[in-house]
Design an enzyme around this catalytic site. Structure first.
Site, short mmCIF file in Angstrom:
data_model
loop_
_atom_site.label_atom_id
_atom_site.label_comp_id
_atom_site.label_asym_id
_atom_site.label_seq_id
_atom_site.Cartn_x
_atom_site.Cartn_y
_atom_site.Cartn_z
N GLU A 1 1.05 -0.53 -5.07
CA GLU A 1 0.07 0.50 -5.33
C GLU A 1 1.03 1.69 -5.88
O GLU A 1 1.13 2.48 -5.07
CB GLU A 1 -0.59 0.94 -4.12
CG GLU A 1 -1.77 1.81 -4.51
CD GLU A 1 -2.25 2.69 -3.39
OE1 GLU A 1 -1.65 2.91 -2.54
OE2 GLU A 1 -3.16 3.32 -3.74
N ASP B 1 0.83 -1.20 0.12
CA ASP B 1 -0.11 0.02 -0.08
C ASP B 1 0.89 1.32 -0.08
O ASP B 1 1.73 1.28 0.79
CB ASP B 1 -0.86 0.00 1.34
CG ASP B 1 -2.03 1.28 1.36
OD1 ASP B 1 -2.96 1.32 0.39
OD2 ASP B 1 -1.68 2.14 2.13
C1 NOJ Z 1 -4.07 3.22 -0.62
C2 NOJ Z 1 -5.58 2.35 -0.26
O1 NOJ Z 1 -5.93 1.68 -1.28
C3 NOJ Z 1 -6.60 3.27 0.34
O2 NOJ Z 1 -7.82 2.61 0.25
C4 NOJ Z 1 -6.16 3.84 1.57
O3 NOJ Z 1 -7.17 4.52 1.94
C5 NOJ Z 1 -4.65 4.66 1.46
N1 NOJ Z 1 -3.84 3.84 0.74
C6 NOJ Z 1 -4.20 4.84 2.86
O4 NOJ Z 1 -3.62 3.61 3.36
#
Ligand code: NOJ
Length: 569
Positions: free
Chosen positions: A292, A232
């Site tokens: 991500e 993430d």
């Molecule tokens: C990316 C995640 O996909 C999202 O849902 C989240 O709110 C943020 N990162 C913070 O962790």
């Protein structure tokens, strides 16, 4: 090329048009190119709160996921990525982790998790967890200790600084969720940094103890049978140690704040050091790292693979989600740039943070056709595929209509310009019963009305449904050597409405034609650019409403339709 002959060939071979079952045995060449399992795998993202509720409390759980593994197997899924299911105060619905090495009781127990992994293994479905590397919850024991005093052994695990002056934060950085990025903690009079909500303090990755603890978390789960992680928010792992102010640029954001060029708290070069370290542990266990990775161009994306292919195996290419409208020319250009970059692509068209693809691309008239067309696009290109739950049945967004209904704090803060992400996180639609078969209890988010027509049970029976299309194309993707390992040759390049390409592998080839426009298009069968001068064409799958019959010089492509065929010389 003799069009007449070709047209005749199409006519003959497409008789009884529909889906030709992929040939048995084609799977054998899957690894001929030395590809790793994840390169051919179809990943399926599950938002556990919303997938299947086994104990009927209105929130999905691990047992619910286990109960649906057969469905996923039948669909053609090889790995599930479960968004965070660890103990959490759920401020950001799990992305605020208070213990990295346990399961949140709302989702079940560690035994439930082990069983999910074991049942997955029986079906060749691997489990990928979501590792929130940038921050913890403010309820994590590390942060509770860190904030207790300036001399806490955990003080240096987070980013604490004095303000610039009374009431003034250390610099001008902003949280992406609409607040300041600094929160003053009265206990010690210092500020802590958080790129996301104040309840999500950023870890200090410059501290070797943090790095070690986080690498150990990955080991803990690898030993439990996890096949990899989706990492993430990797872009924001490091910050400039001098806390230099970000340059303010023109315009305001959706919270009405001045726009910033986040050059001092995003995509710092040190991120790549951390990726390499996470990768070297993943390699010890033969695991995969998915990132991500929000990038604005292919060069940035390329960086995340690592100069020596030693960072992320699967940095997500999320760039298509930012395309406005459906322009074949824009997709063609992007695919060419990704291919030229030389890595294994990971195209993503939707997830739990973005309006669902069905709603984003849909025009209100051809929604199902567009859903099939987008599926055909990213499931026939080179690369690994990542689906989002419900995409395969054409689930649409169900956005809150009133601020008081919003669950996502971002939507509460930003209403009405930013309504939050509830709409794309609603319960999976299993059937057309009251709560779409998700739960007997009232679900945590409301099911959209479209569940009456778009649900697994009903679509399963309908050969023309979005689900049936997904099942066919996924089966084809798993068995056609050209789709697994073939190269990509773009055709008909001057056409702004139609994307046309061939995937070729050792004399086999699959032709894909996608009409990305709302008007019928006549597409010449000109395949000489891919080395086919007078090809024979065997139709494998189309999304046409009318049967394709008779002679034609040019292929009539219905609006937003798909045509997939095997071509041979
Ligand atoms: C990316 C995640 O996909 C999202 O849902 C989240 O709110 C943020 N990162 C913070 O962790």
């Amino acid at each position: 090329m003799n069009r007449q002959i070709l047209a005749a060939a199409v006519t003959v071979l497409s008789a009884g048009l529909g889906f030709c079952a992929p040939r048995a045995g084609a799977q054998k060449s899957a690894d001929a190119e030395g590809h790793a399992w994840w390169q051919h795998a179809v990943f399926y993202e599950i938002y556990p709160r919303s997938f299947a509720d086994s104990n009927n409390d209105g929130i999905g759980d691990l047992k619910g996921i286990t109960a649906k593994l057969d469905y996923l197997k039948e669909l053609g899924v090889n790995a599930i990525w479960i968004t965070p299911c660890f103990p959490s105060p759920q401020v950001d619905f799990g992305y605020d982790v208070s213990d990295y090495e346990a399961i949140d009781p709302m989702y079940g127990t560690m035994e439930d998790f082990d069983r999910l992994v074991a049942e997955g293994k029986k079906r060749d479905i691997r489990v990928i967890l979501d590792f929130v590397v940038n921050h913890t919850s403010d309820q994590h024991k590390w942060f509770i200790d860190s904030r207790s005093s300036k001399t806490s052994p955990y003080r240096g695990w987070y980013i604490w600084r004095d303000g610039k002056g009374p009431g003034q934060p250390p610099n001008n950085w902003l949280s992406t969720f609409g607040t300041a990025a600094w929160t003053m903690d009265p206990k010690t009079g210092q500020y802590y940094y958080h790129y996301f909500y104040p309840e999500q303090p950023d870890l200090n990755w410059r501290n070797p103890a943090v790095e070690k603890a986080m690498l150990d978390v990955t080991r803990f789960w690898y030993k439990r049978g996890v096949a990899g992680f989706r990492l993430d928010a990797v872009d924001t792992l490091y910050e400039d140690p001098n806390l230099t102010d970000n340059p303010v640029v023109a315009g305001t954001d959706k919270f009405g704040r001045p726009n910033m060029d986040e050059k001092y708290n995003k995509k710092l070069p040190e991120v790549h050091d951390a990726m390499r370290k996470l990768r070297s542990v993943a390699d010890e266990y033969g695991s995969v790292l998915i990132g991500e990775t929000w990038t604005t161009n292919v060069d940035q994306l390329k960086d995340y693979y690592g100069a020596k292919n030693d960072e992320l195996q699967m940095p997500m290419d999320l760039m298509m989600t930012g395309f406005k409208g459906l322009s074949a020319a824009e997709y063609r250009k992007h695919i060419a740039a990704v291919n030229a970059a030389g890595h294994w692509p990971v195209y993503v068209i939707t997830n739990h943070d973005i309006v669902r693809s069905y709603s984003r691309y849909g025009d209100g008239v051809h929604n199902d056709d567009i859903a099939k067309m987008m599926a055909a696009l990213y499931l026939t290109l080179r690369g690994s595929a990542i689906m989002y739950y419900g995409e395969e049945i054409g689930m649409e967004n169900n956005d809150p209509k009133r601020k008081e209904d919003v669950q996502d704090p971002e939507g509460k803060l930003g209403w009405p310009l930013e309504i939050g992400r509830d709409g794309e996180r609603t319960p999976m639609q299993w059937d057309h019963s009251a709560n779409a078969g998700f739960s007997v209890a009232k679900p945590w988010l409301p099911v959209p009305l479209s569940a009456h027509t778009h649900n697994v049970a009903d679509e399963r029976k309908d050969p023309d449904s979005v689900l049936s299309f997904y099942r066919k194309i996924l089966a084809m993707r798993h068995t056609e050597a050209a789709l697994l390992d073939g190269d990509y040759v773009s055709l008909n390049e001057g056409n702004p409405n139609v994307l046309m390409y061939v995937r070729r592998y050792k004399g086999e080839a699959i032709l894909v034609i996608l009409n990305m426009s709302s008007a019928e298009q006549k597409v010449p069968f000109e395949l000489s650019g891919a080395g086919f001068l007078a090809p024979k064409v065997e139709v494998l799958l189309t999304s046409f409403h009318k049967p394709l019959k008779g002679m034609f010089a040019d292929l009539p492509m219905e609006p937003y339709s798909v045509f997939i065929a095997r071509v041979t010389k």
